[in-house]
Design a protein around this motif. Structure first.
Motif, PDB file in Angstrom:
ATOM      1  N   LEU A 216      34.531  55.991  42.146  1.00 45.68           N
ATOM      2  CA  LEU A 216      34.387  54.453  41.921  1.00 45.68           C
ATOM      3  C   LEU A 216      35.077  53.850  41.006  1.00 45.68           C
ATOM      4  O   LEU A 216      35.171  54.559  39.667  1.00 45.68           O
ATOM      5  CB  LEU A 216      32.797  54.423  41.561  1.00 45.68           C
ATOM      6  CG  LEU A 216      32.074  53.135  41.214  1.00 45.68           C
ATOM      7  CD1 LEU A 216      32.160  52.279  42.402  1.00 45.68           C
ATOM      8  CD2 LEU A 216      30.866  53.005  40.482  1.00 45.68           C
ATOM      9  N   TYR A 217      35.930  52.944  41.187  1.00 45.79           N
ATOM     10  CA  TYR A 217      36.611  52.033  40.323  1.00 45.79           C
ATOM     11  C   TYR A 217      35.716  50.850  39.977  1.00 45.79           C
ATOM     12  O   TYR A 217      35.604  50.189  40.885  1.00 45.79           O
ATOM     13  CB  TYR A 217      38.009  51.653  41.005  1.00 45.79           C
ATOM     14  CG  TYR A 217      38.872  53.021  41.338  1.00 45.79           C
ATOM     15  CD1 TYR A 217      39.881  53.288  40.287  1.00 45.79           C
ATOM     16  CD2 TYR A 217      38.912  53.661  42.522  1.00 45.79           C
ATOM     17  CE1 TYR A 217      40.647  54.365  40.897  1.00 45.79           C
ATOM     18  CE2 TYR A 217      39.638  54.639  42.830  1.00 45.79           C
ATOM     19  CZ  TYR A 217      40.622  54.912  42.006  1.00 45.79           C
ATOM     20  OH  TYR A 217      41.501  56.135  42.171  1.00 45.79           O
ATOM     21  N   LYS A 218      35.619  50.822  38.486  1.00 49.41           N
ATOM     22  CA  LYS A 218      35.039  49.385  38.096  1.00 49.41           C
ATOM     23  C   LYS A 218      35.830  48.547  37.444  1.00 49.41           C
ATOM     24  O   LYS A 218      35.555  47.376  37.381  1.00 49.41           O
ATOM     25  CB  LYS A 218      33.761  49.910  37.173  1.00 49.41           C
ATOM     26  CG  LYS A 218      32.768  50.693  37.686  1.00 49.41           C
ATOM     27  CD  LYS A 218      31.664  51.402  36.726  1.00 49.41           C
ATOM     28  CE  LYS A 218      32.534  52.270  35.844  1.00 49.41           C
ATOM     29  NZ  LYS A 218      31.639  53.007  34.712  1.00 49.41           N
ATOM     30  N   GLY A 219      37.063  48.974  37.177  1.00 48.13           N
ATOM     31  CA  GLY A 219      38.073  48.223  36.493  1.00 48.13           C
ATOM     32  C   GLY A 219      39.430  49.017  36.561  1.00 48.13           C
ATOM     33  O   GLY A 219      39.149  50.330  37.163  1.00 48.13           O
ATOM     34  N   GLY A 220      40.427  48.394  36.129  1.00 57.40           N
ATOM     35  CA  GLY A 220      41.823  48.855  36.468  1.00 57.40           C
ATOM     36  C   GLY A 220      41.877  49.532  38.028  1.00 57.40           C
ATOM     37  O   GLY A 220      42.752  50.639  37.951  1.00 57.40           O
ATOM     38  N   TYR A 458      51.300  49.882  35.756  1.00 57.68           N
ATOM     39  CA  TYR A 458      51.270  48.588  36.004  1.00 57.68           C
ATOM     40  C   TYR A 458      51.556  48.365  37.431  1.00 57.68           C
ATOM     41  O   TYR A 458      52.497  49.093  38.181  1.00 57.68           O
ATOM     42  CB  TYR A 458      52.092  47.944  34.951  1.00 57.68           C
ATOM     43  CG  TYR A 458      53.510  48.410  34.851  1.00 57.68           C
ATOM     44  CD1 TYR A 458      54.535  48.018  35.576  1.00 57.68           C
ATOM     45  CD2 TYR A 458      53.749  49.375  33.816  1.00 57.68           C
ATOM     46  CE1 TYR A 458      55.579  48.623  35.432  1.00 57.68           C
ATOM     47  CE2 TYR A 458      54.940  50.113  33.786  1.00 57.68           C
ATOM     48  CZ  TYR A 458      55.982  49.682  34.690  1.00 57.68           C
ATOM     49  OH  TYR A 458      57.213  50.097  34.477  1.00 57.68           O
ATOM     50  N   GLY A 459      51.106  47.282  37.890  1.00 59.02           N
ATOM     51  CA  GLY A 459      51.471  46.651  39.353  1.00 59.02           C
ATOM     52  C   GLY A 459      51.399  45.444  39.617  1.00 59.02           C
ATOM     53  O   GLY A 459      50.716  44.753  38.705  1.00 59.02           O
ATOM     54  N   LEU A 460      51.951  45.028  40.762  1.00 60.84           N
ATOM     55  CA  LEU A 460      51.531  43.672  41.288  1.00 60.84           C
ATOM     56  C   LEU A 460      51.279  43.674  42.727  1.00 60.84           C
ATOM     57  O   LEU A 460      51.952  44.294  43.717  1.00 60.84           O
ATOM     58  CB  LEU A 460      52.922  42.843  40.847  1.00 60.84           C
ATOM     59  CG  LEU A 460      52.685  41.362  41.351  1.00 60.84           C
ATOM     60  CD1 LEU A 460      51.560  40.532  40.383  1.00 60.84           C
ATOM     61  CD2 LEU A 460      54.059  40.677  41.210  1.00 60.84           C
ATOM     62  N   ARG A 461      50.207  42.912  43.106  1.00 58.72           N
ATOM     63  CA  ARG A 461      49.828  42.799  44.464  1.00 58.72           C
ATOM     64  C   ARG A 461      50.049  41.277  44.932  1.00 58.72           C
ATOM     65  O   ARG A 461      49.285  40.398  44.335  1.00 58.72           O
ATOM     66  CB  ARG A 461      48.220  43.267  44.726  1.00 58.72           C
ATOM     67  CG  ARG A 461      47.855  43.091  46.138  1.00 58.72           C
ATOM     68  CD  ARG A 461      46.300  43.721  46.436  1.00 58.72           C
ATOM     69  NE  ARG A 461      45.818  43.601  47.624  1.00 58.72           N
ATOM     70  CZ  ARG A 461      45.933  44.581  48.451  1.00 58.72           C
ATOM     71  NH1 ARG A 461      46.540  45.602  48.190  1.00 58.72           N
ATOM     72  NH2 ARG A 461      45.376  44.404  49.576  1.00 58.72           N
ATOM     73  N   LEU A 462      50.578  41.007  46.124  1.00 54.82           N
ATOM     74  CA  LEU A 462      50.477  39.716  46.259  1.00 54.82           C
ATOM     75  C   LEU A 462      49.662  39.920  48.029  1.00 54.82           C
ATOM     76  O   LEU A 462      49.742  40.482  48.640  1.00 54.82           O
ATOM     77  CB  LEU A 462      52.065  39.204  46.864  1.00 54.82           C
ATOM     78  CG  LEU A 462      52.342  38.080  47.830  1.00 54.82           C
ATOM     79  CD1 LEU A 462      51.694  36.794  46.941  1.00 54.82           C
ATOM     80  CD2 LEU A 462      53.680  37.932  48.453  1.00 54.82           C
ATOM     81  N   ALA A 509      47.118  46.229  35.499  1.00 55.86           N
ATOM     82  CA  ALA A 509      47.715  47.166  34.482  1.00 55.86           C
ATOM     83  C   ALA A 509      46.734  48.037  33.785  1.00 55.86           C
ATOM     84  O   ALA A 509      45.457  47.496  33.584  1.00 55.86           O
ATOM     85  CB  ALA A 509      48.553  46.179  33.233  1.00 55.86           C
ATOM     86  N   SER A 510      47.017  49.090  33.057  1.00 57.48           N
ATOM     87  CA  SER A 510      46.345  50.026  32.323  1.00 57.48           C
ATOM     88  C   SER A 510      46.837  50.868  31.361  1.00 57.48           C
ATOM     89  O   SER A 510      48.333  51.093  31.765  1.00 57.48           O
ATOM     90  CB  SER A 510      45.424  50.914  33.264  1.00 57.48           C
ATOM     91  OG  SER A 510      46.387  51.680  34.247  1.00 57.48           O
ATOM     92  N   MET A 511      46.399  51.335  30.218  1.00 55.72           N
ATOM     93  CA  MET A 511      47.183  51.955  29.361  1.00 55.72           C
ATOM     94  C   MET A 511      46.433  52.890  28.642  1.00 55.72           C
ATOM     95  O   MET A 511      45.276  52.749  28.478  1.00 55.72           O
ATOM     96  CB  MET A 511      47.845  51.088  28.347  1.00 55.72           C
ATOM     97  CG  MET A 511      48.456  51.564  27.028  1.00 55.72           C
ATOM     98  SD  MET A 511      47.554  51.935  25.816  1.00 55.72           S
ATOM     99  CE  MET A 511      46.650  50.385  25.286  1.00 55.72           C
ATOM    100  N   ARG A 512      47.180  54.019  28.589  1.00 48.39           N
ATOM    101  CA  ARG A 512      46.616  55.298  27.735  1.00 48.39           C
ATOM    102  C   ARG A 512      47.232  55.543  26.388  1.00 48.39           C
ATOM    103  O   ARG A 512      48.339  56.006  26.536  1.00 48.39           O
ATOM    104  CB  ARG A 512      46.226  56.331  28.404  1.00 48.39           C
ATOM    105  CG  ARG A 512      45.665  57.492  27.980  1.00 48.39           C
ATOM    106  CD  ARG A 512      46.424  58.477  27.149  1.00 48.39           C
ATOM    107  NE  ARG A 512      47.192  59.137  28.363  1.00 48.39           N
ATOM    108  CZ  ARG A 512      48.658  59.727  27.934  1.00 48.39           C
ATOM    109  NH1 ARG A 512      48.956  59.734  26.729  1.00 48.39           N
ATOM    110  NH2 ARG A 512      49.354  60.300  28.949  1.00 48.39           N
TER     111      ARG A 512
END
Length: 791
Positions: A216-220, A458-462, A509-512
Motif C-alpha cells: 500500500l502506497y499512501k504517498g510518494g 524523482y520522476g515526472l508523469r504526463l 519525488a522522495s528523499m532519504r
C-alpha cells in the motif's frame, strides 16, 4: 533493482555490510553488470525484495517483483551474497570480466524465528530505502489475525495500518489520508478492481489463498502509477510451483469454503495456480421451505499461468471473476462483480536493460430487477477498460537506476439501462447514454544515490485524458451556485470525436537522509490526477454506485501531497518505529445538491457541485518484529475537510469519512510450536453525518428536515471493537504431506453496537417527539471456527 546499503536478517542473525557506496567506483570501461533471477529452490517462485550485495565493497541491490536484479561492479573477482528473510543465505564467487548473468535458487531455512512481515523485504528497509508512506503485508501475517466468521480478509487487515480508515462494518473499500474509496487505485496483478468487496463490504474480493502479498502506497507514489488521488494498493497473486509436484490448500468456514491448487505443468518452466472460493448461504436457505427459492451467495475464481521461454523471457497470464448474487424468489434479483485478466511479458534485453509489456482487460458491472409479472424489468450498468502498457528499467550506472514507460487505456461507461421483461410490464425502456474516454500517460523516473547518506527518487508523469463522443447528445450545465443546474447548448459529437481534452504534469519525488545505521529522515512530494469518478451521495459506497469519466462539465480531480517522516529501528531491527506528518490539498472535489438523484438521471451532471479539499495529520507506528510476541500499534491524528460552493455557506466542513483519532493495536503470541493466539483492538472517532436541525408537521405526521445548507453537522458515536483469535496446528506425522489447523476467532468480543448510521423517525408513543435510531451491522459477539488444510 535499487542501489542501497544492504543488511539481511535470517533466523535471528544480523549480517552487516560496509557503509553504502563507501568505495570509489572505477570508470565505466572498468565496470561490468551482473544480473539474473532469484527463486525459491523448492517451488521456483520469484523471491521479491531479496538482497544481492558485495560485502567487501558495500554495494548491493534488491530483486524486483519478478525476482530480477542488476548490480554494477568493478571488473574482477567478487563474492556475491544472496539473502532474504526465511532462506539460507548463499555466497557465490564470480570472476566478472564482462557483463554476466547469474540466476540463483535459495533454500528455505529449517528453523525460523517467529516474525511479522508488515513493511518491506528486509528488516531495515523502512530506514534505508527512499520510499515512505508505504506498508507491506505478507499473507502469513494476515492469516494469523482474528477473522470475521472464519474468513481471513485482505482489506480488513489493511484498515489496521496508520492512515487507513473505513466508515464502518458493511462499508465497501477503505479510505486513505482523507480520501474517498474511489481515490484508491487497486490493482490485482495490474488489473484494476473497481469494487473490492463481497457481501456488501463484509468480505474482500481477494481470496487469501491466491494472494502472495500486497503493498500500500499512501504517498510518494512512483511516477509509474497514476489515475487516482490518494493511494495505490498493489496486490500480487501467487506465481505457483515449477520445481515440485502439485500442492493443494484450502479451508472450510462458517460462511464460505475455498480451495487452491498449485502445480508445475512443465518442470522448471511452466506453472499454474487455480484458486476458488464460494459462500453457501443459499444452500442453507433451500432447507427452509419458505426460503428455498431465495439465493444469497458470493464466489470468486482466479487462475494464473507462468511460463519461462528462456532465462530472458517470461509470460504471465492472470484471469479473475468474482460475483455476488442476491435473489428473492421471483420478486427481486440482484448481482454484481468484477471480471478481468492480464497478460504480461517480461524480457531482459541486456544485463542492464529490463522490460515489462502488459495488456489488461477489466470490467465491473451490476444488474437488478424483477423477473416476472407486470413489474418485470432488468436494470444493468457497467464500466470496462482495456489497457496496454510498456515499462523499461535501465541501470545507467552504480548510482542511477532509470525507469520509464508509456500506457494507454480505453474506457466504456454504461451508467444505466432499464428494459421491460414482458409485454405486460408497466416499465418502458430507459437508457442513460453510454460514455467513452481514453487515458494516456508517459513517465520517467530515476533512483539516485548522491552520497553514502543521501538517496533520492524523482520522476515526472504526463497524463492526458480525452472525453470522447458516442454519437449522442451532450450538454453544458449552468445555474445558480449550490443549486441544481439546467442543461444548455445541446450538440451531438461524432463517435470517437474528442469533446474535451485534459492534460496534467504530475511530478513525484522522495528523499532519504541516513542519520546513522538505525535511523533516517525522509520526505516526499507527489501530484496526482484522477479522471474517473465514483458518483455516490451516500456515506458509504454501494454496489449500485455509478462511475463517470471527466467530461466537458466534470473536471479531473487533482491533489498535491507533502510528507515528512522519521524512521528508527531498535535492538538489531527487533523493533521499528516511525512518525510521519502529511498535508494534502485537492482540487475539483465532487459533492451534490441537497436531494440529488444519482440513479437513472440523464442530467446527472446538473446535480453535482465542485470545490476544494484538504487533509492533514500525523501517523505514529511501532512494530515488534521478533520473538514469541509480535505485532504493531498505529495511531493517526488527522483531519479531512471540504469547501464547496453552495454548501455550508461556503465554509470548510468535515468530510464524510473524516476521523480525528484512529488507533489500532495488533498482537500475535506464539504459545508453542502448534498454538498462536492473536488480538486486534480498533478505536476511531465517529464519522461525520448530517442530522436534521428542523421539522414540520403535516396531518399529524412529524417529518425531520435539514434547514439551510448544513452538511455533516454531527458525528455518530465513536467506533471501537476487540477481536480475538487462535490458530491451532494439528500434529504432523513424519512422511505424511497432509497438514491442517483449526482457526478460532471471536469478532466484537464485548458486543459493541457500533453505529453504521443514524436515522430519525416519529416516536410511536408520543407523536409530538422525534427520535434518533442507531443502525448497527453487528450488535453482538460473533464467534467462528474454520478448518484449513494443505498437502
Amino acid at each position: 533493482m535499487k542501489p542501497s546499503i544492504h543488511w539481511g536478517l535470517t533466523a535471528g542473525l544480523l549480517l552487516t555490510a560496509a557503509p553504502s557506496w563507501s568505495q570509489t567506483l572505477p570508470e565505466a570501461s572498468q565496470r561490468a553488470t551482473l544480473s539474473g533471477y532469484l527463486r525459491d529452490g523448492a517451488t521456483g517462485e520469484a523471491l521479491v525484495g531479496a538482497s544481492v550485495f558485495v560485502k567487501a565493497l558495500g554495494l548491493g541491490t534488491n530483486t524486483d517483483e519478478n525476482g530480477y536484479y542488476q548490480l554494477q561492479l568493478p571488473k574482477g573477482t567478487h563474492t556475491i551474497t544472496y539473502l532474504i528473510i526465511g532462506y539460507e543465505p548463499q555466497e557465490v564467487k564470480i570472476n566478472l570480466g564482462a557483463d554476466a548473468t547469474r540466476s540463483v535458487k535459495l533454500s528455505a531455512t529449517r528453523v525460523q524465528t517467529q516474525e511479522v512481515v508488515v513493511q518491506g523485504q528486509r528488516a531495515e528497509d523502512n530506514v534505508r530505502k527512499p520510499e515512505m508512506s508505504v506498508n507491506k503485508l505478507d499473507m502469513k501475517t494476515v492469516k494469523l489475525m482474528p477473522a470475521l466468521l472464519g474468513e481471513v480478509d485482505v482489506v480488513r487487515s489493511i484498515q489496521l495500518l496508520p492512515g487507513v480508515t473505513t466508515v464502518g462494518e458493511g462499508a465497501s473499500g477503505f479510505n486513505v489520508r482523507g480520501g474517498g474509496v474511489d481515490q484508491n487505485l487497486i490493482l490485482m496483478d495490474e488489473m484494476p478492481v473497481y469494487n473490492v468487496s463481497h457481501l456488501f463490504g463484509l468480505f474482500s474480493a481477494f481470496n487469501p489463498d491466491a494472494v502472495q502479498d500486497m503493498k500500500l502506497y499512501k504517498g510518494g507514489i512512483p511516477a509509474q502509477y497514476g489515475g487516482r488521488l490518494s493511494s495505490l494498493l498493489d496486490v500480487r497473486l501467487r506465481d505457483g510451483h515449477t520445481a515440485e509436484r502439485a500442492s493443494v490448500n484450502g479451508g472450510i468456514g462458517l460462511i464460505s469454503s475455498r480451495l487452491a491448487v498449485e502445480a508445475p505443468l512443465i518442470k522448471d518452466r511452466t506453472s499454474v495456480v487455480l484458486a476458488g472460493r464460494r459462500s453457501y448461504g443459499d444452500l442453507f436457505l433451500k432447507l427452509v421451505p419458505d426460503q428455498k427459492d431465495n439465493q444469497a451467495y458470493f464466489y470468486d475464481l482466479s487462475v494464473k499461468v507462468n511460463h519461462k521461454f528462456s532465462s530472458r523471457d517470461q509470460l504471465q497470464l492472470t484471469g479473475y471473476r468474482g460475483r455476488d448474487v442476491f435473489n428473492f424468489s421471483n420478486v427481486f434479483k440482484n448481482n454484481w462483480g468484477n471480471t478481468g485478466g492480464t497478460a504480461r511479458w517480461t524480457h531482459q534485453f541486456s544485463p542492464r536493460l529490463f522490460g515489462n509489456f502488459t495488456g489488461v482487460a477489466a470490467q465491473y458491472d451490476y444488474a437488478l430487477g424483477v423477473p416476472n409479472g407486470t413489474q418485470a424489468f432488468e436494470w444493468t450498468s457497467s464500466v470496462r477498460n482495456y489497457t496496454g502498457k510498456a515499462d523499461l528499467n535501465f541501470q545507467l550506472n552504480a548510482n542511477n537506476t532509470i525507469s520509464g514507460g508509456v500506457s494507454g487505456t480505453r474506457y466504456r461507461f454504461n451508467p444505466a439501462t432499464v428494459k421491460p421483461l414482458s409485454a405486460e410490464s408497466i416499465f418502458v425502456e430507459l437508457k442513460v447514454d453510454d460514455q467513452q474516454a481514453g487515458e494516456y500517460a508517459a513517465y520517467i523516473d530515476n533512483e539516485q544515490t548522491l552520497s553514502p547518506r543521501l538517496q533520492v527518487q524523482y520522476g515526472l508523469r504526463l497524463s492526458v485524458f480525452d472525453f470522447l463522443g458516442t454519437g449522442k447528445t451532450i450538454y453544458d450545465y449552468q445555474g445558480e451556485t449550490g443549486q441544481r443546474k439546467d442543461p444548455l447548448n445541446p450538440r451531438t459529437p461524432k463517435d470517437g470525436e474528442v469533446v474535451k481534452r485534459y492534460a496534467n504534469l504530475e511530478p513525484r519525488a522522495s528523499m532519504r537522509f541516513t542519520l546513522d545505521e538505525n535511523s533516517s529522515l525522509k520526505a516526499s512530494y507527489n501530484r496526482t490526477a484522477q479522471y474517473i469518478h465514483l458518483i455516490s451521495n451516500t456515506t458509504a459506497a454501494s454496489p449500485l454506485d455509478v462511475w463517470s469519466p471527466s467530461t466537458n462539465n466534470i473536471r479531473p480531480e487533482r491533489a498535491d501531497q507533502v510528507a515528512l517522516g522519521y524512521f528508527r529501528n531498535f535492538l538489531d531491527n527487533g523493533y521499528e518505529a516511525s512518525v510521519e506528518v502529511f498535508g494534502k490539498t485537492m482540487d475539483n472535489q465532487i459533492d451534490y445538491v441537497n436531494g440529488a438523484n444519482t440513479l437513472l438521471n440523464k442530467n446527472l451532471e446538473g446535480e453535482l457541485l465542485y470545490g476544494q479539499g484538504r487533509a492533514y495529520g500525523a501517523e505514529f507506528f511501532v512494530k515488534k518484529n521478533q520473538g514469541p510476541l509480535t505485532g504493531w500499534v498505529s495511531y493517526t491524528l488527522s483531519r479531512s475537510e471540504r469547501q464547496i460552493d453552495g454548501i455550508n455557506r461556503g465554509e470548510w466542513y468535515a468530510n464524510k469519512y473524516d476521523k480525528t483519532h484512529n488507533l489500532s493495536v495488533v498482537s500475535m503470541y506464539q504459545v508453542g510450536k502448534r498454538l498462536t493466539v492473536s488480538g486486534n483492538f480498533s478505536y476511531s472517532t465517529g464519522v461525520a453525518t448530517t442530522f436534521p436541525n428542523a421539522r414540520f408537521s403535516y396531518e399529524g405526521l412529524v417529518v425531520p428536515v435539514v434547514s439551510g445548507d448544513a452538511r455533516n453537522n454531527y458525528r455518530v458515536p465513536a467506533y471501537h471493537r476487540l477481536d480475538l483469535g487462535a490458530t491451532l496446528k494439528n500434529r504432523t506425522v513424519e512422511g505424511r504431506r497432509w497438514q491442517s489447523e483449526w482457526v478460532f476467532s471471536v469478532y466484537n468480543v464485548y458486543s459493541r453496537r457500533n453505529a453504521y448510521g443514524i436515522y430519525f423517525r416519529q416516536n410511536e408513543d408520543d407523536p409530538r417527539k422525534t427520535e434518533a435510531v442507531r443502525l448497527s451491522v453487528f450488535g453482538s459477539m460473533l464467534p467462528s471456527v474454520s478448518y484449513n488444510f494443505n498437502f
